[in-house]
Design a protein around this motif. Structure first.
Motif, short mmCIF file in Angstrom:
data_model
loop_
_atom_site.label_atom_id
_atom_site.label_comp_id
_atom_site.label_asym_id
_atom_site.label_seq_id
_atom_site.Cartn_x
_atom_site.Cartn_y
_atom_site.Cartn_z
N ALA A 251 -2.24 -1.13 2.82
CA ALA A 251 -2.77 0.10 2.24
C ALA A 251 -2.24 0.30 0.82
O ALA A 251 -2.11 1.42 0.33
CB ALA A 251 -2.39 1.30 3.11
N SER B 295 -6.12 4.50 0.45
CA SER B 295 -5.94 3.61 1.60
C SER B 295 -4.93 4.19 2.59
O SER B 295 -3.98 4.89 2.22
CB SER B 295 -5.45 2.24 1.13
OG SER B 295 -6.40 1.65 0.28
N ASN B 296 -5.14 3.83 3.87
CA ASN B 296 -4.22 4.31 4.90
C ASN B 296 -4.34 3.46 6.14
O ASN B 296 -5.33 2.72 6.33
CB ASN B 296 -4.52 5.77 5.25
CG ASN B 296 -3.26 6.58 5.43
OD1 ASN B 296 -2.24 6.06 5.87
ND2 ASN B 296 -3.32 7.87 5.10
N SER C 205 -5.31 -2.94 -1.57
CA SER C 205 -5.58 -2.67 -0.16
C SER C 205 -6.50 -3.74 0.39
O SER C 205 -7.47 -4.14 -0.26
CB SER C 205 -6.20 -1.29 0.00
OG SER C 205 -7.39 -1.18 -0.76
#
Length: 583
Positions: free
Chosen positions: A52, A125-126, A57
């Motif tokens: 992320a 992002s995650n 990412s």
């Protein structure tokens, strides 16, 4: 280069064929932005990276075992170790069309079902772990309620998908105004790629430039707000051809190459608007190699040409892998050992005496004077069928005895040449010299020949180095395969002394003595030059071969700079520059 929704679809397809159904054996944090998993599937270990990182990412299989880079276990990692380690990767899905969202569903024998979501969306992002009911267990980057929060991402909250985009879908959604909406994307004018990236779902700038190239012939083509129906249909066809790849599985992953920057991108489809596109075996391999390039930031490198040099190094490694695969395939194709003349003799007698063979007979004995010819009979074939098979095998052995050694020799010569190009690349001092190594790969057939292609960088016109020995003999040194050809076959006389390191790629060095006696100090100085301008630079006790130029000939195969030599002697020197004046 962009890790977009279409790239994620290619990754998902690859993961479904490689690790779905596998067992998670280990979970770790390679860095603060990433998670790594070791998954055992199809009788081998696979390494999955989920990052992320705001500028990098991505999700892909890693070619190398992932290592722990963070000592502290975060709450998310502890939960993953509880619920996911030891679980089966049950499903790999893309829950939202045209979105960068990947769902990995796990089934644990004790804790049941959980889902790990990867959202590789740049700065947004995650990585999010959900329970069976869709509630967040934990998240890599917690997003609390606030004015700027598009979604709340906190433990115990119900997960919600990223907000929908008000854009035209890339595939015809069946609505009667689909083409009207698509035409509206072009109405603002400007660059076509920008209009596509701003107005169509699932279109990144990289994908948009490729579509623009396919429609207009150039990546920076203009959007035509007054496009005719035929032009609009051509645009729709180009968009839909690419976004139908998840259904057709017609992926062609590879690396984008720039003549000045080297490897500068990747894609799961062929890119036509870049200088070169190098196909690789899978999308994960392409992504891993792009991000795995050493010293990608040229500003932080001591090598001013690091990006370009690394790009060409990747091309050479790819070519070496290709040759080694061909050698392995050649070994697999090699027939079992046998004497084709003996096989043919057995087949002839079996065919001649087939009427005498009884059902269930195990061998046929043919008396031949003082000896006997014993033919073992097949229980599954008639004598005629067995004889035909033996004739075929004898012919295959005869062909293999000629073709396979020749083919193996050519491939082994190619490996030597690629090894020389690696040395040439290491010794290259400027852009034209680096570019000449890439062009040598192209001329050898390892890169595509593109019609009408023009070089951005001027051709390499560098000349061999020249030194003057203490006794007045000129010493000429080639620093790459092209210069070695000049030194050995254009400049050197038949009675000049010729030198080269043993068992390693490097420079051809010639002492222009014309057959006159040469002092030992000059020979040793020339040998040091040969060692210094080779892969053995800086080593002690480097073995350097020396002979008259008349005993040096081109090696079969036609690759520049590869030679055979005879009547040589060996000098042992240190791979450092001698104290000679250039001239």
């Amino acid at each position: 280069m962009h890790f977009d929704a279409l790239t994620l679809a290619a990754v998902a397809a690859e993961l479904n064929t490689t690790i779905r159904g596998g067992r998670v054996q280990q979970i770790l944090r390679p860095d603060a932005h990433s998670l790594g998993m070791e998954i055992y599937a199809e009788h081998q270990r696979h390494y999955l990276l989920l990052s992320a990182h705001p500028q990098a990412s991505r999700v892909h299989l890693s070619e190398q075992k992932l290592r722990r880079g963070m000592e502290k276990d975060t709450p998310l990692l502890l939960l993953l170790k509880k619920y996911v380690r030891g679980a089966i990767l049950d499903a790999i899905e893309l829950p939202v069309a045209y979105e960068r969202l990947l769902a990995l569903r796990f089934e644990h024998p004790e804790h049941g079902s959980t889902t790990l979501l990867a959202e590789p969306m740049g700065r947004l992002s995650n990585l999010i772990l959900l329970d069976a009911g869709g509630r967040i267990l934990d998240v890599l980057k917690r997003i609390p309620p606030g004015e700027n929060a598009q979604r709340v991402l906190l433990p115990k909250w119900v997960y919600s998908y990223p907000p929908a985009q008000d854009k035209v879908p890339p595939l015809d959604d069946g609505q009667p105004d689909y083409y009207t909406r698509l035409a509206g994307v072009l109405g603002a004018g400007g660059r076509l790629w920008r209009a596509l990236a701003d107005g169509v779902e699932g279109i990144s700038p990289t994908l948009a430039r490729e579509i623009a190239w396919r429609v207009t012939g150039e990546a920076d083509g203009e959007a035509n707000g007054d496009a005719q129906p035929g032009q609009l249909l051509a645009l729709a066809a180009a968009v839909q051809e690419l976004w139908q790849l998840p259904q057709t599985a017609g992926w062609t992953p590879g690396l984008a190459l720039d003549e000045e920057e080297g490897v500068n991108g990747f894609a799961p489809y062929e890119l036509h608007f870049v200088d070169d596109f190098l196909p690789v075996e899978g999308i994960s391999a392409a992504i891993a190699r792009f991000y795995g390039e050493a010293e990608r930031d040229a500003a932080g490198s001591t090598d001013a040409y690091a990006g370009m040099r690394n790009g060409v190094a990747t091309l050479i490694r790819q070519a070496e892998e290709r040759v080694r695969r061909q050698l392995a395939a050649l070994t697999a194709d090699e027939p079992e050992t046998g004497d084709p003349a003996h096989l043919r003799r057995q087949a002839e007698w079996l065919l001649a005496l087939n009427s005498q063979v009884q059902k269930g007979q195990r061998e046929l004995v043919v008396p031949l004077g003082d000896e006997k010819l014993v033919i073992r009979l097949s229980a599954d074939e008639t004598p005629v069928q067995q004889a035909e098979r033996m004739f075929d095998r004898a012919a295959k052995l005869e062909r293999a005895a000629v073709i396979i050694p020749e083919r193996r020799a050519r491939l082994e010569t190619d490996l030597l040449y690629l090894d020389q190009l690696q040395s040439d690349l290491a010794l290259a001092q400027n852009q034209p010299e680096i570019a000449s190594v890439r062009e040598a790969l192209r001329e050898a057939g390892y890169l595509r020949q593109r019609p009408g292609r023009q070089l951005k960088i001027a051709p390499d016109r560098s000349q061999p180095l020249r030194y003057l020995s203490a006794e007045g003999f000129a010493i000429v040194v080639g620093r790459n395969a092209r210069q070695n050809e000049i030194v050995t076959f254009d400049e050197a006389g038949l009675d000049d002394l010729w030198l080269h390191v043993r068992d390693a790629p490097g420079s051809h060095v010639v002492i222009r003595s014309g057959g006159q006696p040469v002092r030992e100090e000059t020979m040793r100085a020339a040998a040091q030059l040969a060692a210094y301008y080779s892969r053995l630079r800086g080593e002690r006790g480097v073995a350097v071969a020396m002979t008259r130029r008349r005993f040096v000939s081109r090696a079969p195969g036609g690759r520049p700079g590869l030679v055979h030599l005879r009547n040589e002697e060996t000098l042992l020197v240190e791979g450092v520059l001698p104290g000679l004046a250039e001239g």
